[in-house]
Write an enzyme that holds these catalytic residues in place. Structure first.
Site, PDB file in Angstrom:
ATOM      1  N   SER A 262       0.094  -0.951  -6.361  1.00 17.03           N
ATOM      2  CA  SER A 262       0.370  -2.354  -7.063  1.00 17.03           C
ATOM      3  C   SER A 262       1.066  -2.265  -8.375  1.00 17.03           C
ATOM      4  CB  SER A 262      -1.069  -2.986  -7.605  1.00 17.03           C
ATOM      5  OG  SER A 262      -1.707  -3.005  -6.233  1.00 17.03           O
TER       6      SER A 262
ATOM      7  N   HIS B  47       0.711  -1.230   0.038  1.00 12.47           N
ATOM      8  CA  HIS B  47       0.094  -0.164   0.012  1.00 12.47           C
ATOM      9  C   HIS B  47       0.922   1.247   0.014  1.00 12.47           C
ATOM     10  CE1 HIS B  47      -4.224  -1.536   0.643  1.00 12.47           C
ATOM     11  NE2 HIS B  47      -3.480  -2.547   0.335  1.00 12.47           N
TER      12      HIS B  47
ATOM     13  N   LYS C  10     -14.112  -8.092  -8.282  1.00 12.87           N
ATOM     14  CA  LYS C  10     -13.430  -8.971  -9.280  1.00 12.87           C
ATOM     15  C   LYS C  10     -12.763  -9.948  -8.507  1.00 12.87           C
ATOM     16  CE  LYS C  10     -10.404  -8.812 -13.255  1.00 12.87           C
ATOM     17  NZ  LYS C  10      -9.773  -7.898 -14.176  1.00 12.87           N
ATOM     18  N   ASP C  11     -12.365  -9.848  -7.199  1.00 10.05           N
ATOM     19  CA  ASP C  11     -11.603 -10.570  -6.599  1.00 10.05           C
ATOM     20  C   ASP C  11     -12.706 -11.627  -5.930  1.00 10.05           C
ATOM     21  OD1 ASP C  11      -9.324  -9.684  -6.796  1.00 10.05           O
ATOM     22  OD2 ASP C  11      -9.325  -8.748  -4.676  1.00 10.05           O
TER      23      ASP C  11
ATOM     24  N   GLU D 253       5.427 -34.133   0.056  1.00 10.89           N
ATOM     25  CA  GLU D 253       4.399 -33.603  -0.520  1.00 10.89           C
ATOM     26  C   GLU D 253       4.532 -32.935  -1.810  1.00 10.89           C
ATOM     27  OE1 GLU D 253       1.640 -34.600   1.066  1.00 10.89           O
ATOM     28  OE2 GLU D 253       0.976 -32.681   1.758  1.00 10.89           O
TER      29      GLU D 253
END
Lengths: 262, 439
Positions: free
Chosen positions: B222, B218, B246-247, B290
């Protein structure tokens, strides 16, 4: 054009997801030279798969009458048998065939009593050393989770039980007291063929062939390995259906929100 | 939009105002998640921050409830997990959400990292933001490793044995370190207990670093698919409602896929052998970690030769940890001023080769080193692929990245996000605006 692009972008995400599943996940099937188990059509398969309860009940009978003399079933309690359709009295009757060590009593002594519904299945041997001593040094594994503990799963259980050969093929050097079974890692197994035609007598009249008993046993062991399966799947398709609708709605919200962007 | 602070204060009424004037949480939320100006051209690869946040919260919640039922003792751990699966109400759901949650957490974090690599999100001024991210990856790996030990199955036990033994490669003090890690002279109850304790602790450390990661984000703002900075308000849109909407959609797609695995193939990603109780007397035929650790495992095993005074074991350990540590310095290894691979014709290719290389390494990690890749072809074993894959991995970061920046001829950058978005017919950057115009 625009929708196409959007679709392409979205499929990009999906493709990465699928690629990860197909290629990054190891093919852990490197079980040496063992033959790959033949895959069968089980009733529990698929999104709406259900337990084949009559078969599981017959499998229980095979376990109690044959397998339980060597193999434990530690994770399963007699009360769990109610889930496959036994009545309380029937389940109690199964439990009472087993003796369990309880105590100490008021005198400080341990004592034997018939098993109750709340008990876990009683193991045939009190510890691993006792089991090995009675089985030429081999340790019969606990069967509760065996259907999940091998890459071949239930198919492996079925293939193994039906896969015993009287004679090893030409040129195979067999160890002492070993049986030939192509599905077992190393193809030699310390367990002698456990099931023969009519090893048990089914009360429902089903002919007790080796294949039938193996089938029932595999269904039974699938149930002991994942008793939650029916609940899981029936919740699953509702959850996924809900999420699909939610996703569609959220997509509409997204489009409408972005339409304001002038 | 710009007057949202006032709106929220007035619409929130007395209590909100009262709290906000004493502790401005509402002002903060409004500023950082309401009007936070985000470039208008994110594509769906920018969804994974939200997805990862969701996964972390899910893991912490399911984990806390699992811990209420789990017993960290070598004699009881395995049975207590089975009790969760059978007798605890919806215990199977909690456990499958948690175990598959680990898998989906790693899928998301790897996509997130490769997104960063493709669009140059680590470059000036986002170096620290990136380094927090790599720190989170390291913490996630430690947490996942220790979590996998808790069910105390065969793979839990032998995985723990193999991985902790790696530290014995450290010169002089190696064996002492291993004893110290185990809390004894073997992987035993004290090892299980400390792993449980740390597995509970580390997610909250991760949460802390995530907060730093987000704060740093922040500050710098971005990155975006074009990799150029917003030139003014016309290039950005408020985070809410555009990216929240959108998220939310992207997250719903993700959760649907996740739910499908949890409910219909919950053991797909798991190792069957871990449904056998740990037995220190019996080594499994093949010890595999894994799936999300397989590439590192391949790198570890690829160093099968001594190099000067470094023996093969130490070399493998250095290479394995080096493969992650090298990510910390990627912002300085990459000398190109251009961020997005869209304008870097050569880097774009090498990015995809790196991705394939990592998938190859994962494939190699799942097989015994001396197994033939193709049955009957004796000159190609998995160890050979491992050598090639490992060499390429380090070649990419240590040699290719610094050189590319010098010699690559980059494409001209668009002058602004808005311009590129409005004029785009050839790149896929402009979806948001395009969709508006065509809708």
């Amino acid at each position: 054009m625009n929708i196409g692009k959007k679709f392409a972008n979205f499929t990009g995400v999906l493709v990465i997801y699928i690629v990860t599943i197909l290629f990054v996940v190891p093919q852990a099937f490197a079980a040496g030279d063992a033959k790959k188990p033949e895959s069968q059509d089980w009733e529990f398969q698929g999104v709406f798969g259900k337990f084949d309860k009559p078969s599981i009940k017959r499998g229980l009978q095979v376990y109690v009458e044959v397998c339980s003399s060597c193999h434990s079933l530690d994770q399963v309690a007699y009360r769990n048998l109610l889930d496959i359709g036994l009545t309380v009295d029937e389940a109690k009757a199964v439990a009472e065939e087993f003796e369990v060590t309880d105590g100490p009593d008021g005198e400080g002594e341990m004592f034997e009593r018939p098993a109750r519904l709340s008990d876990k299945f009683v193991a045939p041997f009190s510890n691993e050393n006792a089991a090995r001593a009675a089985n030429n040094g081999a340790y019969p594994p606990d069967l509760s989770l065996i259907a999940k503990a091998h890459p071949g799963g239930v198919d492996y259980v079925y293939s193994l039980l039906t896969g015993f050969k009287d004679e090893a093929p030409e040129g195979v050097e067999m160890g002492e007291d070993m049986s030939y079974n192509p599905y077992f890692p190393g193809k030699q197994i310390s367990m002698a063929q456990p099931l023969y035609d009519d090893s048990v007598e089914y009360p429902d009249g089903t002919p007790a062939t080796v294949a039938q008993m193996s089938w029932d046993m595999a269904n039974f062991l699938h149930w002991t390995a994942e008793p939650e399966m029916e609940q899981r799947k029936s919740m699953g398709w509702k959850v996924v259906l809900f999420l699909l609708v939610l996703t569609a709605l959220l997509y509409a919200v997204k489009r409408q929100t972005w339409a304001k962007l002038h | 939009m710009s007057s949202n602070i006032k709106q929220s204060e007035s619409s929130g009424g007395g209590l909100v105002k009262w709290i906000d004037s004493r502790l401005p949480v509402f002002t903060y939320l409004q500023k950082e998640y309401g009007e936070f100006p985000a470039p208008r051209n994110f594509n769906y690869w920018w969804n994974f921050g939200a997805i990862l946040t969701f996964m972390l919260v899910l893991m912490i919640f399911t984990g806390v409830f699992l811990a209420m039922q789990y017993t960290p003792h070598v004699d009881m751990a395995f049975d207590s997990v089975e009790r969760i699966m059978r007798d605890v109400n919806y215990g199977w759901l909690l456990r499958y959400l948690h175990s598959n949650g680990g898998t989906f957490f790693f899928i998301a974090v790897y996509i997130h990292i490769f997104r960063g690599l493709y669009y140059g999100s680590y470059k000036n001024p986002r170096e620290l933001l990136w380094m927090f991210g790599v720190t989170i990856l390291l913490l996630m790996m430690a947490t996942a490793f220790m979590g996998y030990v808790l069910p105390w199955g065969q793979m839990s036990f032998w995985g723990a044995t193999v991985i902790t033994n790696l530290f014995s490669a450290v010169p002089l003090v190696g064996d002492a370190i291993v004893t110290w890690l185990w809390g004894g002279f073997a992987v035993d109850n004290s090892t299980l207990n400390r792993f449980f304790s740390l597995h509970f602790l580390l997610p909250f450390v991760i949460l802390g670093v995530v907060v730093l990661h987000v704060i740093a984000l922040h500050v710098t703002g971005s990155n975006n698919p074009l990799g150029i900075d917003p030139k003014g308000p016309q290039d950005t849109i408020p985070f809410h409602p555009y990216y929240t909407a959108k998220d939310a959609f992207g997250l719903a797609v993700w959760i649907t896929a996740f739910a499908a695995v949890v409910f219909f193939a919950p053991n797909f990603f798991g190792e069957p052998e871990n449904y056998i109780k740990a037995n220190p007397m019996q080594t499994p035929a093949e010890i595999v970690p894994e799936w999300y650790f397989l590439p590192y495992y391949a790198i570890l095993r690829s160093i099968d030769f001594n190099l000067w005074f470094i023996d093969a074991k130490l070399g493998g350990v250095i290479a394995m940890f080096g493969s992650i540590l090298v990510l910390f310095v990627v912002p300085w290894l990459d000398t190109s001023k251009v961020r997005s691979a869209r304008f870097r014709p050569l880097y774009k290719w090498f990015f995809w080769i790196l991705l394939l290389d990592c998938i190859l390494l994962g494939y190699v990690g799942g097989h015994p080193p001396n197994e033939q890749v193709f049955k009957g072809v004796s000159w190609l074993e998995f160890i050979d692929l491992g050598h090639i894959g490992t060499a390429w991995y380090f070649f990419h970061f240590l040699i290719l990245l610094p050189l590319l920046g010098r010699f690559e001829k980059t494409k001209p950058l668009p002058t602004s996000i808005t311009e590129s978005v409005l004029n785009s017919g050839d790149t896929s950057s402009g979806r948001p605006i395009n969709s508006v115009e065509e809708a």
